[in-house]
Write a protein that holds these residues in place. Structure first.
Motif, mmCIF file in Angstrom:
data_model
loop_
_atom_site.group_PDB
_atom_site.id
_atom_site.type_symbol
_atom_site.label_atom_id
_atom_site.label_comp_id
_atom_site.label_asym_id
_atom_site.label_seq_id
_atom_site.Cartn_x
_atom_site.Cartn_y
_atom_site.Cartn_z
ATOM 1 N N VAL A 96 15.683 11.763 -1.052
ATOM 2 C CA VAL A 96 15.999 10.548 -0.284
ATOM 3 C C VAL A 96 16.076 9.290 -1.138
ATOM 4 N N GLY A 97 15.388 9.257 -2.273
ATOM 5 C CA GLY A 97 15.465 8.096 -3.143
ATOM 6 C C GLY A 97 14.669 6.897 -2.655
ATOM 7 N N GLU A 98 15.045 5.718 -3.184
ATOM 8 C CA GLU A 98 14.235 4.521 -2.952
ATOM 9 C C GLU A 98 14.966 3.403 -2.223
ATOM 10 N N ASP A 99 15.956 3.723 -1.434
ATOM 11 C CA ASP A 99 16.601 2.692 -0.619
ATOM 12 C C ASP A 99 15.589 2.161 0.399
ATOM 13 N N GLY A 118 -7.167 4.073 14.792
ATOM 14 C CA GLY A 118 -6.939 4.522 13.426
ATOM 15 C C GLY A 118 -6.011 3.628 12.636
ATOM 16 N N THR A 119 -5.693 2.454 13.162
ATOM 17 C CA THR A 119 -4.695 1.601 12.490
ATOM 18 C C THR A 119 -5.129 1.134 11.093
ATOM 19 N N PRO A 120 -6.416 0.840 10.819
ATOM 20 C CA PRO A 120 -6.764 0.432 9.451
ATOM 21 C C PRO A 120 -6.447 1.521 8.429
ATOM 22 N N PHE A 121 -6.652 2.773 8.807
ATOM 23 C CA PHE A 121 -6.384 3.884 7.891
ATOM 24 C C PHE A 121 -4.884 4.017 7.635
ATOM 25 N N VAL A 122 -4.098 3.850 8.690
ATOM 26 C CA VAL A 122 -2.644 3.917 8.533
ATOM 27 C C VAL A 122 -2.146 2.759 7.673
ATOM 28 N N ASP A 123 -2.688 1.573 7.910
ATOM 29 C CA ASP A 123 -2.321 0.416 7.082
ATOM 30 C C ASP A 123 -2.574 0.697 5.604
ATOM 31 N N GLU A 124 -3.729 1.294 5.304
ATOM 32 C CA GLU A 124 -4.089 1.552 3.910
ATOM 33 C C GLU A 124 -3.221 2.650 3.300
ATOM 34 N N ILE A 125 -2.904 3.665 4.083
ATOM 35 C CA ILE A 125 -2.013 4.721 3.593
ATOM 36 C C ILE A 125 -0.703 4.116 3.100
ATOM 37 N N PHE A 126 -0.104 3.280 3.934
ATOM 38 C CA PHE A 126 1.197 2.723 3.571
ATOM 39 C C PHE A 126 1.071 1.578 2.561
ATOM 40 N N ARG A 127 -0.055 0.877 2.551
ATOM 41 C CA ARG A 127 -0.252 -0.162 1.537
ATOM 42 C C ARG A 127 -0.239 0.448 0.141
ATOM 43 N N LEU A 128 -0.900 1.608 0.002
ATOM 44 C CA LEU A 128 -0.929 2.294 -1.287
ATOM 45 C C LEU A 128 0.463 2.755 -1.719
ATOM 46 N N LEU A 129 1.365 2.827 -0.763
ATOM 47 C CA LEU A 129 2.733 3.250 -1.043
ATOM 48 C C LEU A 129 3.716 2.073 -1.016
ATOM 49 N N ASP A 130 3.174 0.869 -1.105
ATOM 50 C CA ASP A 130 3.997 -0.356 -1.134
ATOM 51 C C ASP A 130 4.871 -0.510 0.112
ATOM 52 N N CYS A 131 4.353 -0.076 1.252
ATOM 53 C CA CYS A 131 5.046 -0.246 2.527
ATOM 54 C C CYS A 131 4.226 -1.193 3.413
ATOM 55 N N LYS A 157 6.136 5.085 23.635
ATOM 56 C CA LYS A 157 5.940 3.697 23.272
ATOM 57 C C LYS A 157 6.245 3.485 21.796
ATOM 58 N N HIS A 158 7.007 2.411 21.516
ATOM 59 C CA HIS A 158 7.247 2.006 20.131
ATOM 60 C C HIS A 158 5.977 1.310 19.662
ATOM 61 N N VAL A 159 5.114 2.043 18.966
ATOM 62 C CA VAL A 159 3.776 1.585 18.616
ATOM 63 C C VAL A 159 3.784 0.665 17.397
ATOM 64 N N ALA A 160 4.634 0.975 16.413
ATOM 65 C CA ALA A 160 4.660 0.183 15.175
ATOM 66 C C ALA A 160 5.987 0.363 14.459
ATOM 67 N N THR A 161 6.254 -0.561 13.544
ATOM 68 C CA THR A 161 7.417 -0.464 12.666
ATOM 69 C C THR A 161 6.915 -0.476 11.225
ATOM 70 N N VAL A 162 7.343 0.509 10.449
ATOM 71 C CA VAL A 162 6.915 0.635 9.058
ATOM 72 C C VAL A 162 8.130 0.390 8.158
ATOM 73 N N ARG A 163 7.952 -0.432 7.136
ATOM 74 C CA ARG A 163 9.064 -0.794 6.251
ATOM 75 C C ARG A 163 8.701 -0.500 4.800
ATOM 76 N N GLY A 164 9.674 0.054 4.068
ATOM 77 C CA GLY A 164 9.454 0.337 2.655
ATOM 78 C C GLY A 164 10.537 1.241 2.111
ATOM 79 N N LYS A 165 10.350 1.705 0.903
ATOM 80 C CA LYS A 165 11.310 2.604 0.285
ATOM 81 C C LYS A 165 11.241 3.966 0.969
ATOM 82 N N ALA A 166 12.403 4.590 1.133
ATOM 83 C CA ALA A 166 12.500 5.818 1.916
ATOM 84 C C ALA A 166 11.515 6.895 1.478
ATOM 85 N N ARG A 167 11.443 7.129 0.166
ATOM 86 C CA ARG A 167 10.576 8.220 -0.278
ATOM 87 C C ARG A 167 9.099 7.899 -0.067
#
Length: 298
Positions: free
Chosen positions: A39-42, A60-73, A89-99
């Motif tokens: 998928v690359g890094e778009d 569990g949102t703090p754990f999810v935040d940290e998971i994606f923070r470590l991945l620059d998302c 329900k649209h619970v959250a939107t996550v943004r970052g590089k695809a991979r």
């Protein structure tokens, strides 16, 4: 009237919790990320959906935040921690590089599914007990998953119940094996008091009314009436209160063992202070979540 501020449950977490999140990522991708190569890094945007067929509590949102923070998302939540939502329900939107979105996807979904499942079951059990007029404490147990206790106990708190003791050092609990090994209820309590000091409560599991009276006389703080139920529980609790009234012995009565939503009514009685159950976290139904990367407009 001042609006009650939503508690920030992440402030409960110990300093070590972020290292646990990092270890989950290490476990899940120990070598090559083959899918990430595809998928690359778009830069992409992904929608986190809360699914299933019934209302659920988000936890569990703090754990999810940290998971994606470590991945620059980044994660933008549309439902607050501890709030109940109706699926889908649209619970959250996550943004970052695809991979990186995909590196964190399964860990985040598994974590959220279990933590939210525990919070949902905890809230449902407490609400049910409240409807029966129970005014005591609903508590989970220490029958948690090794290595995942922090998340599971956290889910109980978000769901509105007491997490009970966190580990063997949190409170002195003497169960049947302790008592048999020590020789008697009194001997076990005496030995525990020698090292436990004044700061730890002493919770003693008893099999019958005779052992309960022995534990109270020896100075136990909590009497766990294990697997005593129905009319017997009501009778034993009443007799214990009557016998020790005005004699300077302060104690709480706890019922435990085999408690589920189906038999909660007969255990959630006025003479009981604590109702502890593993049904809110063992074999609990997980909440279904999915993460879908959005296709950018052409």
């Amino acid at each position: 009237m001042t609006k009650t501020k939503t508690p920030n449950y992440s402030h409960l977490l110990p300093p070590s919790w972020k290292s646990q999140v990092s270890s989950w990522l290490t476990e899940d991708t120990p070598s090559f990320d083959y899918g990430g190569f595809v998928v690359g890094e778009d830069l992409r945007e992904a929608f986190l959906w809360g699914k299933g067929s019934k209302p659920a509590v988000l936890a569990g949102t703090p754990f999810v935040d940290e998971i994606f923070r470590l991945l620059d998302c980044t994660v933008e939540w549309h439902v607050a921690e501890g709030d109940e939502f109706e699926p889908i329900k649209h619970v959250a939107t996550v943004r970052g590089k695809a991979r990186y979105l995909l590196l964190g996807e399964r860990i985040a979904l598994n974590l959220l599914a279990r933590c939210s499942g525990i919070a949902t079951a905890s809230k449902r059990t407490k609400d049910l007990a409240d409807s029966y007029g129970f005014r005591g404490v609903i508590a989970g147990t220490r029958k948690t998953t090794p290595g995942f206790r922090l998340v599971e106990k956290y889910g109980m708190i978000v769901g509105g119940i007491d997490p009970h003791r966190f580990d063997l050092s949190s409170m002195i609990m003497l169960k049947d094996n302790h008592i048999w090994s020590a020789g008697s209820v009194t001997a076990a309590i005496t030995r525990a008091r020698e090292v436990g000091g004044f700061s730890l409560l002493l919770d003693v599991e008893v099999r019958d009314e005779e052992e309960a009276n022995e534990a109270i006389a020896a100075g136990a703080d909590v009497i766990m009436l294990d697997n005593i139920e129905g009319g017997e529980l009501v009778s034993v609790a009443r007799r214990l209160r009557d016998r020790w009234e005005g004699k300077g012995k302060k104690f709480l009565l706890e019922t435990s063992g085999g408690i589920t939503e189906s038999n909660l009514r007969e255990r959630a009685i006025s003479g009981i202070d604590i109702l502890s159950t593993s049904s809110v976290h063992q074999s609990v139904q997980h909440i279904d979540f999915s993460l879908k990367i959005q296709i950018p407009p052409s």
